[in-house]
Design a protein around this motif. Structure first.
Motif, PDB file in Angstrom:
ATOM      1  N   SER A  44      25.693  91.150  32.141  1.00 34.59           N
ATOM      2  CA  SER A  44      24.685  91.210  33.204  1.00 34.59           C
ATOM      3  C   SER A  44      23.337  90.649  32.754  1.00 34.59           C
ATOM      4  CB  SER A  44      24.518  92.657  33.692  1.00 34.59           C
ATOM      5  OG  SER A  44      24.116  93.501  32.631  1.00 34.59           O
ATOM      6  N   ALA A  45      23.077  90.694  31.445  1.00 34.86           N
ATOM      7  CA  ALA A  45      21.805  90.170  30.922  1.00 34.86           C
ATOM      8  C   ALA A  45      21.700  88.661  31.097  1.00 34.86           C
ATOM      9  CB  ALA A  45      21.654  90.534  29.450  1.00 34.86           C
ATOM     10  N   TYR A  46      22.825  87.993  31.281  1.00 31.64           N
ATOM     11  CA  TYR A  46      22.831  86.544  31.423  1.00 31.64           C
ATOM     12  C   TYR A  46      22.772  86.092  32.880  1.00 31.64           C
ATOM     13  CZ  TYR A  46      24.604  87.314  26.717  1.00 31.64           C
ATOM     14  OH  TYR A  46      24.749  87.749  25.435  1.00 31.64           O
ATOM     15  N   LEU A  47      22.677  87.050  33.794  1.00 30.64           N
ATOM     16  CA  LEU A  47      22.584  86.739  35.214  1.00 30.64           C
ATOM     17  C   LEU A  47      21.121  86.709  35.629  1.00 30.64           C
ATOM     18  CD1 LEU A  47      24.035  86.441  38.002  1.00 30.64           C
ATOM     19  CD2 LEU A  47      23.900  88.925  38.195  1.00 30.64           C
ATOM     20  N   VAL A  48      20.675  85.590  36.206  1.00 28.49           N
ATOM     21  CA  VAL A  48      19.271  85.467  36.597  1.00 28.49           C
ATOM     22  C   VAL A  48      19.063  85.670  38.097  1.00 28.49           C
ATOM     23  CG1 VAL A  48      18.668  83.960  34.690  1.00 28.49           C
ATOM     24  CG2 VAL A  48      19.494  82.961  36.809  1.00 28.49           C
ATOM     25  N   GLY A  49      20.134  85.765  38.853  1.00 29.02           N
ATOM     26  CA  GLY A  49      19.981  86.002  40.280  1.00 29.02           C
ATOM     27  C   GLY A  49      21.231  85.642  41.052  1.00 29.02           C
ATOM     28  N   GLN A  50      21.125  85.707  42.366  1.00 26.07           N
ATOM     29  CA  GLN A  50      22.239  85.357  43.239  1.00 26.07           C
ATOM     30  C   GLN A  50      21.748  84.471  44.370  1.00 26.07           C
ATOM     31  OE1 GLN A  50      23.967  89.136  44.465  1.00 26.07           O
ATOM     32  NE2 GLN A  50      25.613  88.883  42.970  1.00 26.07           N
ATOM     33  N   ARG A  51      22.636  83.598  44.838  1.00 25.09           N
ATOM     34  CA  ARG A  51      22.320  82.748  45.973  1.00 25.09           C
ATOM     35  C   ARG A  51      23.569  82.600  46.826  1.00 25.09           C
ATOM     36  NH1 ARG A  51      19.796  76.595  45.799  1.00 25.09           N
ATOM     37  NH2 ARG A  51      19.614  76.305  48.047  1.00 25.09           N
ATOM     38  N   GLU A  52      23.467  83.062  48.059  1.00 23.76           N
ATOM     39  CA  GLU A  52      24.596  83.025  48.990  1.00 23.76           C
ATOM     40  C   GLU A  52      25.832  83.671  48.369  1.00 23.76           C
ATOM     41  OE1 GLU A  52      25.154  79.000  50.185  1.00 23.76           O
ATOM     42  OE2 GLU A  52      23.187  78.862  51.177  1.00 23.76           O
ATOM     43  N   ASN A  53      25.614  84.828  47.732  1.00 26.05           N
ATOM     44  CA  ASN A  53      26.664  85.632  47.108  1.00 26.05           C
ATOM     45  C   ASN A  53      27.285  84.996  45.861  1.00 26.05           C
ATOM     46  OD1 ASN A  53      26.440  87.744  48.993  1.00 26.05           O
ATOM     47  ND2 ASN A  53      27.795  86.666  50.423  1.00 26.05           N
ATOM     48  N   PHE A  54      26.692  83.918  45.362  1.00 25.57           N
ATOM     49  CA  PHE A  54      27.151  83.335  44.109  1.00 25.57           C
ATOM     50  C   PHE A  54      26.205  83.740  42.987  1.00 25.57           C
ATOM     51  CE2 PHE A  54      29.565  80.712  46.947  1.00 25.57           C
ATOM     52  CZ  PHE A  54      30.687  80.344  46.227  1.00 25.57           C
ATOM     53  N   ASN A  55      26.769  84.180  41.874  1.00 22.22           N
ATOM     54  CA  ASN A  55      25.959  84.554  40.720  1.00 22.22           C
ATOM     55  C   ASN A  55      25.413  83.308  40.033  1.00 22.22           C
ATOM     56  OD1 ASN A  55      26.508  87.313  41.044  1.00 22.22           O
ATOM     57  ND2 ASN A  55      28.439  87.101  39.945  1.00 22.22           N
ATOM     58  N   ILE A  56      24.152  83.362  39.636  1.00 22.64           N
ATOM     59  CA  ILE A  56      23.522  82.250  38.932  1.00 22.64           C
ATOM     60  C   ILE A  56      23.341  82.648  37.474  1.00 22.64           C
ATOM     61  CG2 ILE A  56      21.549  80.704  38.818  1.00 22.64           C
ATOM     62  CD1 ILE A  56      21.036  81.284  41.743  1.00 22.64           C
ATOM     63  N   ILE A  57      23.986  81.917  36.586  1.00 21.94           N
ATOM     64  CA  ILE A  57      23.934  82.213  35.159  1.00 21.94           C
ATOM     65  C   ILE A  57      22.748  81.503  34.537  1.00 21.94           C
ATOM     66  CG2 ILE A  57      25.244  82.109  33.005  1.00 21.94           C
ATOM     67  CD1 ILE A  57      27.762  81.812  34.711  1.00 21.94           C
ATOM     68  N   ASN A  58      22.123  82.170  33.580  1.00 20.65           N
ATOM     69  CA  ASN A  58      20.980  81.593  32.883  1.00 20.65           C
ATOM     70  C   ASN A  58      21.428  80.355  32.098  1.00 20.65           C
ATOM     71  OD1 ASN A  58      18.792  80.980  31.250  1.00 20.65           O
ATOM     72  ND2 ASN A  58      18.301  83.104  30.832  1.00 20.65           N
ATOM     73  N   PRO A  59      20.980  79.157  32.472  1.00 17.08           N
ATOM     74  CA  PRO A  59      21.430  77.935  31.794  1.00 17.08           C
ATOM     75  C   PRO A  59      20.985  77.844  30.345  1.00 17.08           C
ATOM     76  CG  PRO A  59      19.648  77.442  33.321  1.00 17.08           C
ATOM     77  CD  PRO A  59      20.036  78.865  33.562  1.00 17.08           C
ATOM     78  N   GLU A  60      19.861  78.489  29.990  1.00 21.35           N
ATOM     79  CA  GLU A  60      19.391  78.456  28.605  1.00 21.35           C
ATOM     80  C   GLU A  60      20.361  79.191  27.689  1.00 21.35           C
ATOM     81  OE1 GLU A  60      15.461  79.964  28.449  1.00 21.35           O
ATOM     82  OE2 GLU A  60      14.583  78.314  29.601  1.00 21.35           O
ATOM     83  N   VAL A  61      20.890  80.316  28.180  1.00 22.42           N
ATOM     84  CA  VAL A  61      21.862  81.079  27.400  1.00 22.42           C
ATOM     85  C   VAL A  61      23.144  80.277  27.240  1.00 22.42           C
ATOM     86  CG1 VAL A  61      23.290  83.154  27.356  1.00 22.42           C
ATOM     87  CG2 VAL A  61      20.917  83.301  28.087  1.00 22.42           C
ATOM     88  N   GLN A  62      23.579  79.656  28.328  1.00 19.89           N
ATOM     89  CA  GLN A  62      24.789  78.836  28.265  1.00 19.89           C
ATOM     90  C   GLN A  62      24.630  77.684  27.284  1.00 19.89           C
ATOM     91  OE1 GLN A  62      25.028  78.128  32.545  1.00 19.89           O
ATOM     92  NE2 GLN A  62      27.149  78.764  32.413  1.00 19.89           N
ATOM     93  N   LEU A  63      23.476  77.070  27.298  1.00 19.49           N
ATOM     94  CA  LEU A  63      23.223  75.950  26.406  1.00 19.49           C
ATOM     95  C   LEU A  63      23.320  76.374  24.954  1.00 19.49           C
ATOM     96  CD1 LEU A  63      22.475  72.988  26.179  1.00 19.49           C
ATOM     97  CD2 LEU A  63      20.060  73.647  26.254  1.00 19.49           C
ATOM     98  N   GLU A  64      22.768  77.546  24.620  1.00 15.76           N
ATOM     99  CA  GLU A  64      22.852  78.044  23.253  1.00 15.76           C
ATOM    100  C   GLU A  64      24.289  78.336  22.855  1.00 15.76           C
ATOM    101  OE1 GLU A  64      20.487  78.151  20.941  1.00 15.76           O
ATOM    102  OE2 GLU A  64      19.263  77.136  22.453  1.00 15.76           O
TER     103      GLU A  64
END
Length: 206
Positions: A44-64
């Motif tokens: 859950s710490a890697y979730l930055v928000g939601q848009r139209e019921n889709f979870n938005i993952i923190n791209p900086e975390v993914q990049l690392e």
């Protein structure tokens, strides 16, 4: 591929009334997780928000995370280590990706049902690491890998725990584009590591 965003004119600028910025392959395809309401407590710490019921993952975390597996797979290839690509029957739509990228990188693969004792009893199979497309459906590979102390790379969505694998990649592992991009990066790193060792061995300039 990408998403085009239109930015309105700035208050302090009139020169650019409408600036179009095309977001690249990574940002547009990886940052959105699957459509879901619930997510695992340790992701859950890697979730930055939601848009139209889709979870938005923190791209900086993914990049690392992607940087870690890129470096790891590159160094492993230099040492001639082998990564076993694993895709269980629940994700059969990824079988083509698994076969293509594992063959491209010169690695072994398993698609469909996991043969019991594949790596714990089969000593002739050279495995230094396991790559899982869906860790929640791959209990036996994880169990055998942990028994042998093998590093495990996994594609995790927000509903999965990342505590059981050494190199988790939080992404949308339901749709092919997100999984394909992550494993493509890993496979290219393997090729780079192999090429480095080949060049070092055959060229006197190294």
């Amino acid at each position: 591929m990408g998403i085009t965003y239109n930015f309105k004119r700035s208050v302090n600028s009139y020169k650019y009334s409408n600036i179009k910025i095309k977001v690249g392959f990574y940002s547009s395809l990886i940052s959105f997780s699957e459509q879901t309401v619930e997510w695992n407590s340790d992701t859950s710490a890697y979730l930055v928000g939601q848009r139209e019921n889709f979870n938005i993952i923190n791209p900086e975390v993914q990049l690392e995370m992607l940087k870690r597996i890129k470096k790891f797979s590159y160094e492993l290839a230099k040492k001639k280590g082998k990564i076993l690509y694993v895709n269980e029957a629940a994700n059969c739509k990824f079988d083509g990706i698994v076969k293509f990228l594992s063959y491209k990188a010169g690695q072994n693969f398993v698609v469909g049902r996991w043969p019991c004792g594949l790596i714990t009893k089969n000593k002739s199979l050279d495995v230094s690491c396991i790559l899982l497309f869906n860790p929640s459906k791959s209990k036996f590979p994880i169990k055998e890998g942990n028994k042998l102390g093998l590093p495990i790379i996994s594609l995790n969505n927000l509903g999965m725990s990342i505590s059981k694998t050494m190199y988790p990649i939080i992404c949308n592992n339901i749709e092919g584009n997100s999984a394909f991009f992550s494993v493509l990066l890993l496979s290219h790193s393997i090729l780079e590591g192999n090429l480095f060792e080949f060049t070092k061995k055959h060229l006197k300039t190294f």
